[in-house]
Design a protein around this motif. Structure first.
Motif, PDB file in Angstrom:
ATOM      1  N   ALA A  38       2.007   2.032  -3.472  1.00 20.29           N
ATOM      2  CA  ALA A  38       0.924   2.623  -4.259  1.00 20.29           C
ATOM      3  C   ALA A  38       0.750   4.099  -3.937  1.00 20.29           C
TER       4      ALA A  38
ATOM      5  N   LEU B  78       1.045   7.383  -6.426  1.00 22.06           N
ATOM      6  CA  LEU B  78      -0.088   8.279  -6.619  1.00 22.06           C
ATOM      7  C   LEU B  78       0.143   9.659  -6.030  1.00 22.06           C
TER       8      LEU B  78
ATOM      9  N   LEU C 122       0.830  -1.198   0.000  1.00 25.41           N
ATOM     10  CA  LEU C 122       0.000   0.000   0.000  1.00 25.41           C
ATOM     11  C   LEU C 122       0.866   1.249   0.000  1.00 25.41           C
TER      12      LEU C 122
ATOM     13  N   GLU D 286      -5.439   8.344  -1.382  1.00 28.16           N
ATOM     14  CA  GLU D 286      -4.764   9.481  -1.997  1.00 28.16           C
ATOM     15  C   GLU D 286      -5.757  10.586  -2.342  1.00 28.16           C
TER      16      GLU D 286
ATOM     17  N   PRO E 122     -12.702  -1.101  -4.573  1.00 24.95           N
ATOM     18  CA  PRO E 122     -11.757  -1.870  -5.402  1.00 24.95           C
ATOM     19  C   PRO E 122     -10.338  -1.325  -5.368  1.00 24.95           C
ATOM     20  N   ASP E 123     -10.186   0.011  -5.313  1.00 30.13           N
ATOM     21  CA  ASP E 123      -8.856   0.621  -5.323  1.00 30.13           C
ATOM     22  C   ASP E 123      -8.702   1.468  -4.070  1.00 30.13           C
ATOM     23  N   ARG E 124      -8.328   0.824  -2.996  1.00 34.98           N
ATOM     24  CA  ARG E 124      -8.228   1.520  -1.716  1.00 34.98           C
ATOM     25  C   ARG E 124      -7.141   2.587  -1.738  1.00 34.98           C
ATOM     26  N   ALA E 125      -6.004   2.291  -2.351  1.00 29.01           N
ATOM     27  CA  ALA E 125      -4.907   3.258  -2.383  1.00 29.01           C
ATOM     28  C   ALA E 125      -5.334   4.544  -3.075  1.00 29.01           C
ATOM     29  N   ALA E 126      -6.094   4.426  -4.152  1.00 30.13           N
ATOM     30  CA  ALA E 126      -6.574   5.615  -4.854  1.00 30.13           C
ATOM     31  C   ALA E 126      -7.532   6.411  -3.979  1.00 30.13           C
TER      32      ALA E 126
END
Length: 672
Positions: A17, A21, A14, A419, A412-416
């Protein structure tokens, strides 16, 4: 003792990622976008009679602030604000609370700062008739009040009469239909005005809204409102918001229909952890705003240009700090500053908080919803800045209430999502001069929490540090620190609370009433002599804990007030006064400082090379300094790697050299 931990071993996937980002944007690229609803200026502000004097509409109607007329007036205020927002309307409605000192101030400040003309409208029925005659009010939506035994903002459905949420359906549809909302028991009063019934919401529930009947409702935000309460319905209607309530599948689906990072207005019922976890995991955040009226006109006031900067009296300059290698440094920070309604309600005028007799006599950290007030209550933020003393330090409570360690966990995209959350508020924080954030997690140093800290630090280059608390107990980190890096590679501390000033929680280590916390701090100070990292800690002050003056010679817990230890006599205190009792008991050598000063001193003591490199780099880039002084800073940087920082004396000497570059040969900051 303050322990330390670094990032990479904790969460490589994570963290990587977030690094990809999280490239930091230019500091002042463009004005930060609003994420609260925006309300334009208007020519007039119509002011009702005092809320306590609103009439009863049927025999069992309580009248006043929780009566049927209040629900209807809230919807009228929403329609008038919607007209200003979307169709160049010229008037907001202010539901008056003249007996509430804070809300009377915001009314007067809104009028003064906006230039709106005040128009008094003491007769609510006449006002509704007037707005109907001019075509704003097309009719009404009928709802059935929730009359069960459940207390307000307790979890539905509760006991007694069957739970009914049709008022939330009515509120959600009011903007599209141009309708006020009306209690079924008061219908005859509105048919007498000639208003038609546009919708009967009584047989409908919130699940019905999500069956394709929510198309006119915004996806940018949502309101969680108890059907028993009228508050914030003006704001919901004016922003075309969907209204639901309860930690349940309907709310889950309502949250998932929203755009990412949507503010959640109001508050949900029942268990606080479950409610906050639900919205955090779906990528949203709460604003703790369920007891507010009149936000649309208040939000129409632009930022106050002549207000001073945040912490203009109390912001420390790191190079101006005395190099004290002996004292034990500690700070106090008031909890619950995510609470927008508290900031607008009685915070400024309560003798336990901003109006406490001892406020200003020692350094105190105040958490506040700085990002929210900047967008929706400029008069309140200006008041905070103007009335702060040199001993008051304001830090932002995380740009809302959410759990960083759970944020976006079900997406689905926790890192996004993480950020995007940091990006949403960081630039506003940079512009406001926010240097310290406090964040509340369920697991303060886990992978998810660290990802959020990193995303924030990379976008806020002047962040002194982050203070971390945990849901239970607040001081679960016991003063431990973890480190993240900003976009320039500078290490930024995330320092957990070591102590908790909290009544009834003495079973948790380093928690309790003032006498116990003072004793714990004095003991820590004695044990930390000669240990640089151990000389810095802070206490989170539970804003709602109650204490009373007491003889603690035989019972160190005698000051706390709990259900098992009821108040003796008349006087008990929350907030500032219990902190003063604690400070008054400190041993010599314990110094109370504000949170930012604590963080800079901690950085200089624990990571001197990295901290001095950052400060020297800023000197080299400071265009207010002469070219010769900037060249001296560059030369100092060039020789940094060859220097030793093995002893406090070596750090002190290096700090002194930078001071002389910054302040001249005296090495001292000159008074303004």
């Amino acid at each position: 003792m303050v322990l330390q931990r670094t990032i990479p071993a904790l969460f490589p996937a994570l963290f990587t990622a977030i690094l990809v980002l999280g490239a930091a944007p230019p500091l002042h690229a463009q004005p930060p976008a609003h994420y609260w609803p925006e309300f334009p200026p208007a020519a007039r502000m119509v002011v009702t009679a005092d809320v306590d004097n609103l009439p009863k509409l049927f025999p069992e109607d309580p009248g006043g602030g929780f009566g049927a007329m209040m629900f209807t007036l809230q919807s009228l205020a929403g329609l008038m604000a919607l007209e200003v927002r979307e169709r160049n309307g010229d008037a907001y409605l202010w539901i008056d609370m003249d007996k509430n000192e804070s809300w009377a101030r915001w009314r007067d400040e809104t009028l003064r700062l906006s230039g709106m003309a005040r128009v008094d409208a003491p007769d609510p029925m006449a006002l509704i008739r007037e707005q109907a005659e001019r075509g704003l009010v097309r009719g009404y939506i009928l709802y059935r009040a929730d009359t069960g035994e459940r207390g307000m903002y307790e979890a539905p459905p509760g006991k007694g009469d069957e739970y009914n949420c049709s008022v939330n359906v009515a509120t959600s549809l009011a903007a599209e239909l141009g309708a006020v909302i009306v209690d079924e028991r008061a219908e005859s009063a509105f048919t007498a005005l000639g208003l038609p019934r546009l919708k009967d919401a009584r047989p409908l529930d919130e699940a019905w809204l999500l069956q394709g009947n929510d198309l006119s409702c915004s996806r940018s935000w949502i309101h969680l409102l108890d059907p028993k309460a009228p508050h914030m319905r003006d704001h919901a209607i004016a922003s075309r918001s969907l209204c639901v309530f309860g930690v349940n599948d309907v709310t889950e689906r309502a949250l998932r229909r929203l755009d990412l990072n949507a503010p959640v207005f109001g508050w949900n019922g029942g268990d606080e952890y479950k409610a906050t976890s639900q919205l955090s995991r779906t990528g949203h955040y709460n604003t703790a705003s369920n007891w507010i009226f009149n936000l649309p006109p208040l939000a129409s006031v632009p930022p106050v240009e002549d207000a001073p900067e945040l912490n203009h009296h109390s912001r420390p300059e790191p190079l101006a700090l005395d190099w004290d290698t002996e004292s034990h440094f500690t700070a106090f920070v008031m909890s619950d500053g995510d609470n927008v309604q508290w900031s607008l309600g009685n915070f400024f005028d309560h003798r336990d908080y901003w109006r406490a007799p001892s406020r200003t006599t020692f350094p105190m950290g105040w958490t506040a919803p700085v990002f929210d007030l900047d967008q929706t209550a400029a008069p309140a933020l200006a008041w905070l800045k103007r009335t702060a003393s040199p001993n008051d330090y304001t830090l932002s409570f995380g740009a809302g209430y959410y759990y960083p360690d759970e944020y976006g966990a079900d997406l689905p995209d926790r890192a996004a999502a993480v950020e995007a959350r940091a990006a949403q508020f960081a630039e506003r924080g940079n512009r406001l001069g926010v240097r310290v954030l406090i964040l509340l997690s369920n697991d303060w140093d886990c992978e998810g929490a660290m990802a959020m800290y990193t995303a924030i630090a990379r976008r806020m280059p002047r962040l002194a540090g982050i203070l971390a608390i945990q849901y239970y107990p607040y001081n679960a980190g016991q003063g431990e620190a973890v480190w993240v890096e900003n976009a320039l590679g500078d290490p930024v501390p995330v320092l957990s609370a070591r102590y908790g000033l909290w009544a009834g929680l003495s079973r948790a280590p380093l928690n309790g009433p003032p006498a116990k916390v003072a004793n714990d701090i004095n003991n820590s100070a004695a044990a930390a002599r000669g240990k640089p990292a151990g000389r810095f800690d802070w206490t989170v002050v539970h804003a709602w804990s109650e204490f009373q003056p007491a003889d603690t010679s035989k019972d160190i817990l005698a000051e706390e007030v709990t259900e098992k230890k009821p108040k003796r006599g008349k006087d008990s205190f929350r907030g500032v006064e219990p902190v003063r009792w604690c400070v008054d008991r400190f041993a010599p050598g314990v110094r109370v400082v504000n949170p930012e000063e604590l963080l800079w001193r901690y950085r200089l003591a624990v990571k001197p090379r990295e901290t001095l490199r950052m400060l020297a780099r800023e000197l080299a880039e400071d265009t207010s300094l002469s070219q010769d002084l900037r060249a001296m800073a560059r030369d100092w940087l060039a020789g940094l790697d060859a220097r030793s920082f093995d002893t406090p004396e070596e750090t002190g000497a290096a700090l002194g050299e930078l001071r002389r570059i910054r302040f001249g040969q005296s090495g001292k900051k000159q008074p303004l």
